[in-house]
Design a protein around this motif. Structure first.
Motif, mmCIF file in Angstrom:
data_model
loop_
_atom_site.group_PDB
_atom_site.id
_atom_site.type_symbol
_atom_site.label_atom_id
_atom_site.label_comp_id
_atom_site.label_asym_id
_atom_site.label_seq_id
_atom_site.Cartn_x
_atom_site.Cartn_y
_atom_site.Cartn_z
ATOM 1 N N GLU A 77 -28.836 -1.613 4.334
ATOM 2 C CA GLU A 77 -30.070 -1.345 3.602
ATOM 3 C C GLU A 77 -30.487 0.118 3.621
ATOM 4 O O GLU A 77 -31.139 0.587 2.681
ATOM 5 C CB GLU A 77 -31.205 -2.210 4.166
ATOM 6 N N HIS A 78 -30.138 0.839 4.670
ATOM 7 C CA HIS A 78 -30.576 2.225 4.787
ATOM 8 C C HIS A 78 -29.482 3.232 4.439
ATOM 9 O O HIS A 78 -29.789 4.329 3.972
ATOM 10 C CB HIS A 78 -31.097 2.489 6.209
ATOM 11 N N LEU A 79 -28.230 2.885 4.684
ATOM 12 C CA LEU A 79 -27.125 3.800 4.381
ATOM 13 C C LEU A 79 -26.279 3.324 3.209
ATOM 14 O O LEU A 79 -25.314 3.989 2.831
ATOM 15 C CB LEU A 79 -26.235 3.983 5.626
ATOM 16 N N GLN A 80 -26.614 2.163 2.638
ATOM 17 C CA GLN A 80 -25.906 1.601 1.484
ATOM 18 C C GLN A 80 -24.406 1.415 1.746
ATOM 19 O O GLN A 80 -23.589 1.502 0.841
ATOM 20 C CB GLN A 80 -26.112 2.457 0.231
ATOM 21 N N LEU A 81 -24.052 1.150 2.989
ATOM 22 C CA LEU A 81 -22.672 0.808 3.343
ATOM 23 C C LEU A 81 -22.576 -0.712 3.352
ATOM 24 O O LEU A 81 -22.697 -1.368 4.385
ATOM 25 C CB LEU A 81 -22.308 1.415 4.704
ATOM 26 N N THR A 82 -22.341 -1.267 2.174
ATOM 27 C CA THR A 82 -22.427 -2.718 2.001
ATOM 28 C C THR A 82 -21.102 -3.433 2.231
ATOM 29 O O THR A 82 -21.003 -4.624 1.977
ATOM 30 C CB THR A 82 -22.953 -3.045 0.590
ATOM 31 N N GLY A 83 -20.083 -2.711 2.696
ATOM 32 C CA GLY A 83 -18.816 -3.366 2.990
ATOM 33 C C GLY A 83 -18.959 -4.386 4.102
ATOM 34 O O GLY A 83 -18.377 -5.475 4.051
ATOM 35 N N SER A 84 -19.728 -4.062 5.124
ATOM 36 C CA SER A 84 -19.986 -5.008 6.212
ATOM 37 C C SER A 84 -20.898 -6.104 5.674
ATOM 38 O O SER A 84 -21.991 -5.822 5.185
ATOM 39 C CB SER A 84 -20.655 -4.294 7.390
ATOM 40 N N LYS A 85 -20.445 -7.338 5.761
ATOM 41 C CA LYS A 85 -21.154 -8.438 5.103
ATOM 42 C C LYS A 85 -22.094 -9.184 6.055
ATOM 43 O O LYS A 85 -21.827 -9.299 7.250
ATOM 44 C CB LYS A 85 -20.152 -9.442 4.511
ATOM 45 N N LYS A 86 -23.163 -9.692 5.478
ATOM 46 C CA LYS A 86 -24.065 -10.562 6.227
ATOM 47 C C LYS A 86 -23.694 -11.996 5.884
ATOM 48 O O LYS A 86 -23.948 -12.469 4.785
ATOM 49 C CB LYS A 86 -25.521 -10.276 5.864
ATOM 50 N N GLY A 87 -23.077 -12.662 6.841
ATOM 51 C CA GLY A 87 -22.654 -14.039 6.629
ATOM 52 C C GLY A 87 -23.626 -14.994 7.282
ATOM 53 O O GLY A 87 -24.634 -15.389 6.709
ATOM 54 N N CYS A 88 -23.343 -15.360 8.533
ATOM 55 C CA CYS A 88 -24.201 -16.316 9.241
ATOM 56 C C CYS A 88 -25.441 -15.649 9.817
ATOM 57 O O CYS A 88 -26.451 -16.292 10.036
ATOM 58 C CB CYS A 88 -23.412 -16.980 10.363
ATOM 59 N N ASP A 89 -25.372 -14.332 10.090
ATOM 60 C CA ASP A 89 -26.461 -13.577 10.725
ATOM 61 C C ASP A 89 -26.765 -14.098 12.130
ATOM 62 O O ASP A 89 -27.857 -13.883 12.648
ATOM 63 C CB ASP A 89 -27.727 -13.605 9.861
ATOM 64 N N HIS A 90 -25.799 -14.792 12.730
ATOM 65 C CA HIS A 90 -25.960 -15.321 14.088
ATOM 66 C C HIS A 90 -24.773 -14.966 14.987
ATOM 67 O O HIS A 90 -24.619 -15.540 16.063
ATOM 68 C CB HIS A 90 -26.123 -16.848 14.059
ATOM 69 N N GLY A 91 -23.912 -14.071 14.536
ATOM 70 C CA GLY A 91 -22.773 -13.660 15.359
ATOM 71 C C GLY A 91 -21.667 -14.681 15.461
ATOM 72 O O GLY A 91 -20.859 -14.624 16.389
ATOM 73 N N GLN A 92 -21.592 -15.612 14.503
ATOM 74 C CA GLN A 92 -20.600 -16.677 14.597
ATOM 75 C C GLN A 92 -19.454 -16.553 13.601
ATOM 76 O O GLN A 92 -18.420 -17.183 13.788
ATOM 77 C CB GLN A 92 -21.294 -18.030 14.411
ATOM 78 N N CYS A 93 -19.637 -15.745 12.537
ATOM 79 C CA CYS A 93 -18.594 -15.711 11.501
ATOM 80 C C CYS A 93 -17.758 -14.440 11.520
ATOM 81 O O CYS A 93 -16.635 -14.425 11.017
ATOM 82 C CB CYS A 93 -19.216 -15.886 10.113
ATOM 83 N N GLY A 94 -18.286 -13.346 12.068
ATOM 84 C CA GLY A 94 -17.515 -12.113 12.172
ATOM 85 C C GLY A 94 -17.478 -11.267 10.920
ATOM 86 O O GLY A 94 -16.841 -10.207 10.912
ATOM 87 N N ALA A 95 -18.151 -11.676 9.839
ATOM 88 C CA ALA A 95 -18.099 -10.911 8.592
ATOM 89 C C ALA A 95 -18.736 -9.537 8.733
ATOM 90 O O ALA A 95 -18.453 -8.633 7.944
ATOM 91 C CB ALA A 95 -18.791 -11.685 7.476
ATOM 92 N N CYS A 96 -19.597 -9.354 9.742
ATOM 93 C CA CYS A 96 -20.299 -8.087 9.928
ATOM 94 C C CYS A 96 -19.628 -7.179 10.949
ATOM 95 O O CYS A 96 -20.203 -6.161 11.351
ATOM 96 C CB CYS A 96 -21.741 -8.358 10.372
ATOM 97 N N THR A 97 -18.404 -7.505 11.383
ATOM 98 C CA THR A 97 -17.756 -6.749 12.448
ATOM 99 C C THR A 97 -17.571 -5.288 12.073
ATOM 100 O O THR A 97 -17.058 -4.963 11.000
ATOM 101 C CB THR A 97 -16.385 -7.358 12.794
ATOM 102 N N VAL A 98 -17.995 -4.402 12.966
ATOM 103 C CA VAL A 98 -17.745 -2.968 12.837
ATOM 104 C C VAL A 98 -17.205 -2.484 14.184
ATOM 105 O O VAL A 98 -17.187 -3.232 15.166
ATOM 106 C CB VAL A 98 -19.020 -2.193 12.457
ATOM 107 N N ILE A 99 -16.759 -1.238 14.210
ATOM 108 C CA ILE A 99 -16.234 -0.656 15.445
ATOM 109 C C ILE A 99 -17.249 0.364 15.944
ATOM 110 O O ILE A 99 -17.568 1.328 15.252
ATOM 111 C CB ILE A 99 -14.861 0.001 15.209
#
Length: 217
Positions: A77-99
């Motif tokens: 929302e602030h840096l417009q880096l939308t590649g990281s996805k919001k899936g479950c928003d509970h840490g269960q799906c891994g779609a938001c994984t970054v390093i």
């Protein structure tokens, strides 16, 4: 003797309990009046914010954020880096994984204010459409992306997995804790188990990781 206190004669002294209650009520009323006077009518108090400085994909970033903002929302929302996805928003799906600082994390479970001074790498920082990261290229060759929604998190996680193996970090299925972990299918499945692919491209993802591991070995 009449002990009914509700009909106290005029001028009668109040007892200690009644004085304390009256005083507390006066203080509370005064505090509420002061708060109301300090804020425009109908407004709500602003949430506390913090100025956060970190490095994202090699670029220094400074954001002033609501302390409740997750790292995922700061990126999207602030840096417009939308590649990281919001899936479950509970840490269960891994779609938001970054390093973050060399370790893979679920960005939806981490507050942005916890990453002051951190180095964050998202899928946008691994490669570009004209110069893919080896893991991105391998996912394309092995059809490991399919619908693509989980792919950014899968790729970030896969890159970190190979770094973990090279650093001799064991998983729950590593048989010999003293030896270099093997890049077996069982080992890779365990290490990638936090990243869900609803398309079921798991075998293709394992093939892609093995290809990159062979190239980089």
């Amino acid at each position: 003797m009449d002990t009914d206190r509700s009909s106290k004669p005029a001028g009668a002294a109040f007892n200690r309990r009644e004085v304390l209650l009256a005083g507390a009520a006066s203080v509370a009323a005064g505090g509420m009046a002061g708060e109301a006077a300090a804020q425009p009518a109908g407004s709500q108090p602003l949430p506390p914010t913090t100025r956060v400085k970190f490095e994202v994909n090699g670029q220094a970033q400074t954001l002033t954020l609501d302390n409740r903002t997750t790292l995922l929302d700061a990126l999207r929302e602030h840096l417009q880096l939308t590649g990281s996805k919001k899936g479950c928003d509970h840490g269960q799906c891994g779609a938001c994984t970054v390093i973050a600082d060399g370790r893979r994390i679920n960005a939806c479970l981490s507050l942005a204010v916890m990453h002051e001074g951190s180095r964050i790498t998202t899928i946008e920082g691994l490669g570009t459409p004209t110069q893919l990261h080896p893991m991105q290229a391998a996912f394309v060759r092995h059809d490991g992306y399919q619908c693509g929604y989980c792919t950014p998190g899968q790729i970030c996680s896969a890159v970190a997995v190979l770094d973990e193996v090279r650093a001799n970090i064991p998983s729950h299925v590593t048989a010999d804790l003293q030896a270099q972990p093997l890049l077996s299918a069982e080992e890779l499945r365990e290490r990638m188990s936090g990243n869900i692919c609803r398309c079921g491209a798991y075998s293709n993802i394992v093939d892609a990781i093995n290809e990159v591991a062979g190239v980089r070995a």
